[in-house]
Design a protein around this motif. Structure first.
Motif, PDB file in Angstrom:
ATOM      1  N   MET A  39       3.269  17.207   2.918  1.00 44.11           N
ATOM      2  CA  MET A  39       1.842  17.420   2.656  1.00 44.11           C
ATOM      3  C   MET A  39       1.071  17.646   3.945  1.00 44.11           C
ATOM      4  SD  MET A  39       0.976  14.498  -0.192  1.00 44.11           S
ATOM      5  CE  MET A  39       1.465  14.690  -1.908  1.00 44.11           C
ATOM      6  N   THR A  40      -0.124  18.195   3.803  1.00 46.09           N
ATOM      7  CA  THR A  40      -1.059  18.236   4.916  1.00 46.09           C
ATOM      8  C   THR A  40      -1.688  16.849   5.052  1.00 46.09           C
ATOM      9  OG1 THR A  40      -2.952  18.848   3.536  1.00 46.09           O
ATOM     10  CG2 THR A  40      -1.586  20.656   4.400  1.00 46.09           C
ATOM     11  N   LYS A  57       1.037   9.864   8.270  1.00 40.20           N
ATOM     12  CA  LYS A  57       2.187  10.516   8.907  1.00 40.20           C
ATOM     13  C   LYS A  57       3.444  10.367   8.048  1.00 40.20           C
ATOM     14  CE  LYS A  57       4.928  10.576  13.157  1.00 40.20           C
ATOM     15  NZ  LYS A  57       5.133   9.952  14.503  1.00 40.20           N
ATOM     16  N   ARG A  58       3.664   9.157   7.503  1.00 38.61           N
ATOM     17  CA  ARG A  58       4.847   8.916   6.674  1.00 38.61           C
ATOM     18  C   ARG A  58       4.809   9.760   5.394  1.00 38.61           C
ATOM     19  NH1 ARG A  58       4.907   3.659   6.644  1.00 38.61           N
ATOM     20  NH2 ARG A  58       6.550   3.440   8.201  1.00 38.61           N
ATOM     21  N   GLU A  96       0.845  -1.175   0.000  1.00 38.13           N
ATOM     22  CA  GLU A  96       0.000   0.000   0.000  1.00 38.13           C
ATOM     23  C   GLU A  96       0.888   1.234   0.000  1.00 38.13           C
ATOM     24  OE1 GLU A  96      -2.415  -0.343   3.482  1.00 38.13           O
ATOM     25  OE2 GLU A  96      -3.867  -1.692   2.529  1.00 38.13           O
ATOM     26  N   TYR A  97       0.404   2.299  -0.599  1.00 37.01           N
ATOM     27  CA  TYR A  97       1.171   3.544  -0.626  1.00 37.01           C
ATOM     28  C   TYR A  97       1.279   4.098   0.791  1.00 37.01           C
ATOM     29  CZ  TYR A  97       2.956   7.984  -2.328  1.00 37.01           C
ATOM     30  OH  TYR A  97       3.750   9.070  -2.575  1.00 37.01           O
ATOM     31  N   GLY A  98       2.494   4.478   1.159  1.00 36.83           N
ATOM     32  CA  GLY A  98       2.721   5.021   2.490  1.00 36.83           C
ATOM     33  C   GLY A  98       3.074   3.978   3.533  1.00 36.83           C
ATOM     34  N   LYS A 152      -5.608  11.842   0.321  1.00 36.61           N
ATOM     35  CA  LYS A 152      -5.991  11.813  -1.089  1.00 36.61           C
ATOM     36  C   LYS A 152      -4.898  11.159  -1.940  1.00 36.61           C
ATOM     37  CE  LYS A 152      -8.973  15.898  -0.879  1.00 36.61           C
ATOM     38  NZ  LYS A 152      -9.168  17.311  -1.308  1.00 36.61           N
ATOM     39  N   THR A 153      -3.631  11.435  -1.616  1.00 34.06           N
ATOM     40  CA  THR A 153      -2.508  10.848  -2.359  1.00 34.06           C
ATOM     41  C   THR A 153      -2.461   9.339  -2.168  1.00 34.06           C
ATOM     42  OG1 THR A 153      -1.209  12.876  -2.147  1.00 34.06           O
ATOM     43  CG2 THR A 153       0.002  10.858  -2.632  1.00 34.06           C
ATOM     44  N   ILE A 154      -2.665   8.887  -0.940  1.00 35.14           N
ATOM     45  CA  ILE A 154      -2.684   7.449  -0.650  1.00 35.14           C
ATOM     46  C   ILE A 154      -3.807   6.769  -1.426  1.00 35.14           C
ATOM     47  CG2 ILE A 154      -3.183   5.746   1.151  1.00 35.14           C
ATOM     48  CD1 ILE A 154      -1.748   7.714   3.111  1.00 35.14           C
TER      49      ILE A 154
END
Length: 201
Positions: free
Chosen positions: A136-137, A128-129, A12-14, A143-145
């Protein structure tokens, strides 16, 4: 170790999957493949790596591509299939390695012994990562994840029969937030070594 083993890591992303894969390869003294495959492909094709990156790990766009007599004009599909072919060549060399993504949990079936790992994480840890790494906020990170995971699922599920992120598709699923990056590396490495000991006994 008597025989080849390929460690396929989906993530998963992050979740820190890339760092985990890289450190795992170092710990096992295996080669590590990720976007460096694009550098190799670019060298083979005599093109700039950046011209390939924008199509990497993305599904074919049905609105801007077509297939005629088995040939497609889809850059996403062509680059994916070139990477699959390159990876199969590496597997045929009987070397052991760690590979991140690129449908590696499925493309080696029938070619080599593969351990399929999925790295996930709880949302707070992933947010958090991403916030720390990308400045980023929290809302931007979420949203990016979501965007990256949606793309990864679409890419994987387009080229594979198995489903991205479903536990039945993997040999081991681990939450990297529970043990941290290094703890997760140690856990996976221990799993690999125990598997190899049992397999080769």
């Amino acid at each position: 170790m008597n025989k080849q083993i390929i460690i396929s890591i989906s993530r998963e992303y992050g979740s820190g999957g890339h760092e985990i894969g890289r450190k795992l390869a170092e710990k096992l003294e295996f080669e590590f493949f990720d976007r460096n495959l694009l550098d190799e492909l670019a060298n083979i094709r005599h093109v700039d790596t950046n011209s390939l990156k924008k199509y990497d790990e993305k599904p074919r766009n049905p609105f801007f591509s077509r297939t005629v007599r088995g040939y497609t004009n889809s850059p996403e599909q062509n680059i994916a299939e070139m990477q699959f072919s390159l990876l199969k060549q590496k597997a045929a060399d009987e070397d052991s390695f760690v590979i991140l993504g690129r449908c590696s949990d499925e493309i080696f079936m029938g070619i080599a012994d593969v351990l399929k790992i999925f790295v996930r994480g709880d949302l707070d840890t992933k947010v958090k990562r991403v916030m720390e790494k990308r400045g980023m906020t929290a809302s931007e990170a979420v949203k990016t994840i979501e965007r990256h995971d949606k793309k990864r699922k679409a890419y994987h599920d387009y080229f594979c029969h198995s489903k991205w992120g479903e536990t039945s598709s993997y040999d081991l699923c681990v939450d990297s937030g529970k043990l941290g990056i290094d703890g997760t590396v140690d856990l996976i490495a221990d799993f690999v070594q125990k598997y190899l000991k049992r397999r080769d006994s």
